[in-house]
Design a protein around this motif. Structure first.
Motif, PDB file in Angstrom:
ATOM      1  N   PHE A 294       0.819  -1.219   0.000  1.00  0.00           N
ATOM      2  CA  PHE A 294       0.000   0.000   0.000  1.00  0.00           C
ATOM      3  C   PHE A 294       0.848   1.262   0.000  1.00  0.00           C
TER       4      PHE A 294
ATOM      5  N   PHE B 247      -8.805  -3.911  -4.698  1.00  0.00           N
ATOM      6  CA  PHE B 247      -7.990  -4.766  -3.838  1.00  0.00           C
ATOM      7  C   PHE B 247      -8.489  -6.202  -3.958  1.00  0.00           C
TER       8      PHE B 247
ATOM      9  N   ARG C  76      -4.729   0.421  -3.530  1.00  0.00           N
ATOM     10  CA  ARG C  76      -5.889  -0.404  -3.868  1.00  0.00           C
ATOM     11  C   ARG C  76      -6.725  -0.645  -2.615  1.00  0.00           C
ATOM     12  N   VAL C  77      -8.032  -0.466  -2.730  1.00  0.00           N
ATOM     13  CA  VAL C  77      -8.933  -0.614  -1.592  1.00  0.00           C
ATOM     14  C   VAL C  77     -10.034  -1.602  -1.950  1.00  0.00           C
TER      15      VAL C  77
ATOM     16  N   THR D 273      -4.205  -1.823   3.770  1.00  0.00           N
ATOM     17  CA  THR D 273      -5.166  -1.528   2.711  1.00  0.00           C
ATOM     18  C   THR D 273      -6.265  -0.713   3.364  1.00  0.00           C
TER      19      THR D 273
END
Length: 560
Positions: A385, A409, A436-437, A536
């Motif tokens: 992250f 994610f 990225r989530v 994340t």
């Protein structure tokens, strides 16, 4: 119109709680402080000239308002660790996640309600490594008319376990980030800011608790250390665990407590030993075969009617690598049955998340000091992250700004392999930086399996989820096998936590309900791993009603 509607909703809520709730105001002036825990003076960043910072005490249902004035030379945010921040995500605090930092010379007022939580939490800086000295206790007492689910103790003592460097911690972190190598280890641990008798030049710098024979006391233990889990023990006395992470537990009697960074543990101590003095001691639980600070911090428990001049009795602490003792403590805790929240049985989102260390390329025409000329990295599902720098993620989410993060994610790792076998794990030793989530629908139930990996080495990772507690359903060693390990799930009274210590070379399964719209960071609470990318975030969409919709940002929200 939206802001007016939220003022109306908040006004109604305040009237509903007016009978027992109040507004608690604090001012934090954050600036330089000269201290000398060991043999030399150091200038650190601290709150209100104190180390640790001020203890905040509130009752459940209160509203907390804290004006933070940044008089330090560094950017700053404050995170209220473990507070749900229901519909107040703008006050959560992680830098570039829910807000831009408070710049030197500026200020920001954090405002939030404290509901459905009782026990011990804490607050700390959430930018760079400043939380090494910017931290304090946040104690939530039952609201008026309610009591503890156990006998009220005679007195309570917050005990904050910290970590100390004979250096500027920002410089320590920056040097490691520049070289790609592991940072220098700390020089000492502390209890309430003091290292104790076992360190050089620490005379008269030991925290002391005075007790009366036969009385019962509550110790509120907080691990604020940056990079180390800690064993905690008091010579000659047992402890009864009654709470963790501001949730009540079934009473659990033990002679040793283990706390990972970010975790809190409330214990009852009966002063039933022979009159005299006893050391309270903490030293690392070091689960990885790496260099670590192997020193021991002490405080003193002293009986007030003692005339003894003998040295305090020292407890026999577990070995640094005593994983069986650590696992026995972590896995034996359960929620207090009379306070247990119902575990959701229907799961909407299943996630299998590998956590561990790896490497990333050093850069074009550059050589780093990590293995193979690369730099250390850390990742979840091989995604390392990277925080944004131009706008906070919550602002981008609220305003629909593109390019700050992506909601892709992965629910599973890119490669299935023998996760706890070092040879097999070399297949995925490198990772790339990204933001990225995971996006979640409001009120969805999420189950996560955290799987430790041996990509570089196995280690116990304390994973912290902002904005929520989660049910810890099971934990164990080796590779998680759904067919085998699901029978181990506790669906009756599992412990509730905001930070889970994922067993070294093992796994843990947690479950939570995504009922709080906003952006919520999830990360390893070993700050060296956070710096390397072991995190994340969840983006949780609004619900169908005004009371399940994220309100607009406060007018004084810091700008990037």
């Amino acid at each position: 119109m939206a802001r007016a509607m939220w003022i109306l909703v908040c006004t109604f809520a305040m009237h509903a709680f007016a009978a027992s709730a109040k507004v608690v105001n604090h001012t934090f002036r954050v600036g330089n402080l000269t201290v000398q825990p060991l043999c030399e003076e150091r200038v650190v960043v601290a709150v209100n000239g104190q180390l640790p910072g001020p203890t905040i005490r509130v009752n459940e249902g209160d509203t907390l308002v804290v004006l933070v004035i940044n008089e330090s030379p560094y950017n700053l945010t404050i995170h209220w660790h473990g507070i749900f921040q229901k519909l107040s995500g703008w006050a959560d605090g992680p830098s570039y996640v829910t807000q831009c930092p408070i710049l030197p010379g500026n200020n920001y007022t954090y405002r939030f309600n404290i509901t459905k939580q009782e026990g011990t939490l804490w607050w700390h800086a959430h930018v760079s490594w400043l939380r090494a000295t910017v931290y304090g206790a946040l104690i939530i007492h039952p609201r008026a008319g309610r009591s503890y689910p156990f006998v009220k103790p005679h007195k309570e003592f917050p005990l904050i376990l910290g970590e100390w460097w004979n250096a500027n911690v920002v410089d320590v972190e920056n040097e490691a980030n520049l070289t790609g190598a592991a940072p220098n280890i700390s020089d000492a641990y502390t209890i309430n800011g003091r290292p104790g008798d076992l360190y050089p030049c620490a005379n008269n710098n030991t925290y002391k608790i005075t007790v009366t024979q036969g009385k019962t006391y509550m110790l509120r233990i907080i691990n604020a250390a940056l990079n180390n889990e800690l064993f905690f023990k008091i010579a000659g006395h047992n402890l009864t665990v009654v709470g963790i992470d501001a949730t009540y537990t079934e009473p659990y009697i033990t002679d040793v407590v283990v706390v990972a960074p970010g975790q809190t543990t409330d214990v009852l101590l009966v002063a039933n030993g022979p009159t005299g003095s006893y050391y309270i001691a903490a030293r690392p639980y070091a689960s990885a075969p790496i260099l670590f600070d192997n020193t021991t911090t002490t405080a003193i428990l002293h009986y007030n009617n003692s005339t003894s001049v003998a040295a305090p009795l020292m407890p026999v602490l577990p070995a640094f690598n005593d994983t069986p003792t650590a696992h026995r403590f972590y896995s034996n805790l359960t929620a207090l049955r009379s306070w247990t929240h119902k575990v959701p049985l229907d799961v909407d989102e299943h996630m299998f998340i590998t956590v561990g260390l790896g490497l990333e390329p050093c850069g074009v025409n550059a050589t780093c000091a990590g293995p193979s000329g690369m730099r250390f990295a850390a990742s979840m599902n091989n995604a390392s992250f990277r925080l944004p720098t131009t706008l906070s993620m919550l602002q981008a989410h609220f305003s629909g700004v593109q390019g700050i993060f992506t909601d892709d994610f992965p629910d599973t790792p890119p490669l299935v392999f023998d996760y706890t076998n070092a040879n097999a794990s070399q297949l995925v030793s490198t990772t790339l930086k990204s933001t990225r989530v995971k996006r979640l629908a409001y009120n969805s139930t999420v189950e996560m399996v955290f799987q430790n990996t041996a990509i570089l080495s196995v280690e116990n990772h304390p994973i912290h989820l902002h904005g929520f507690n989660f049910f810890v359903l099971a934990q164990g060693f080796g590779n998680y096998d759904n067919a085998t390990h699901r029978s181990m799930f506790n669906l009756v009274n599992p412990q509730l936590r905001n930070t889970i210590a994922v067993p070294v070379g093992g796994w843990a399964v947690v479950r939570f309900i995504a009922n709080n719209p906003g952006v919520w960071l999830m990360h390893c609470h070993l700050d060296v791993h956070l710096s390397w990318g072991l995190s994340t975030a969840f983006v949780i969409d609004n619900g169908p009603t005004v009371s399940s919709t994220l309100p607009p940002p406060p007018l004084d929200l810091p700008r990037c």
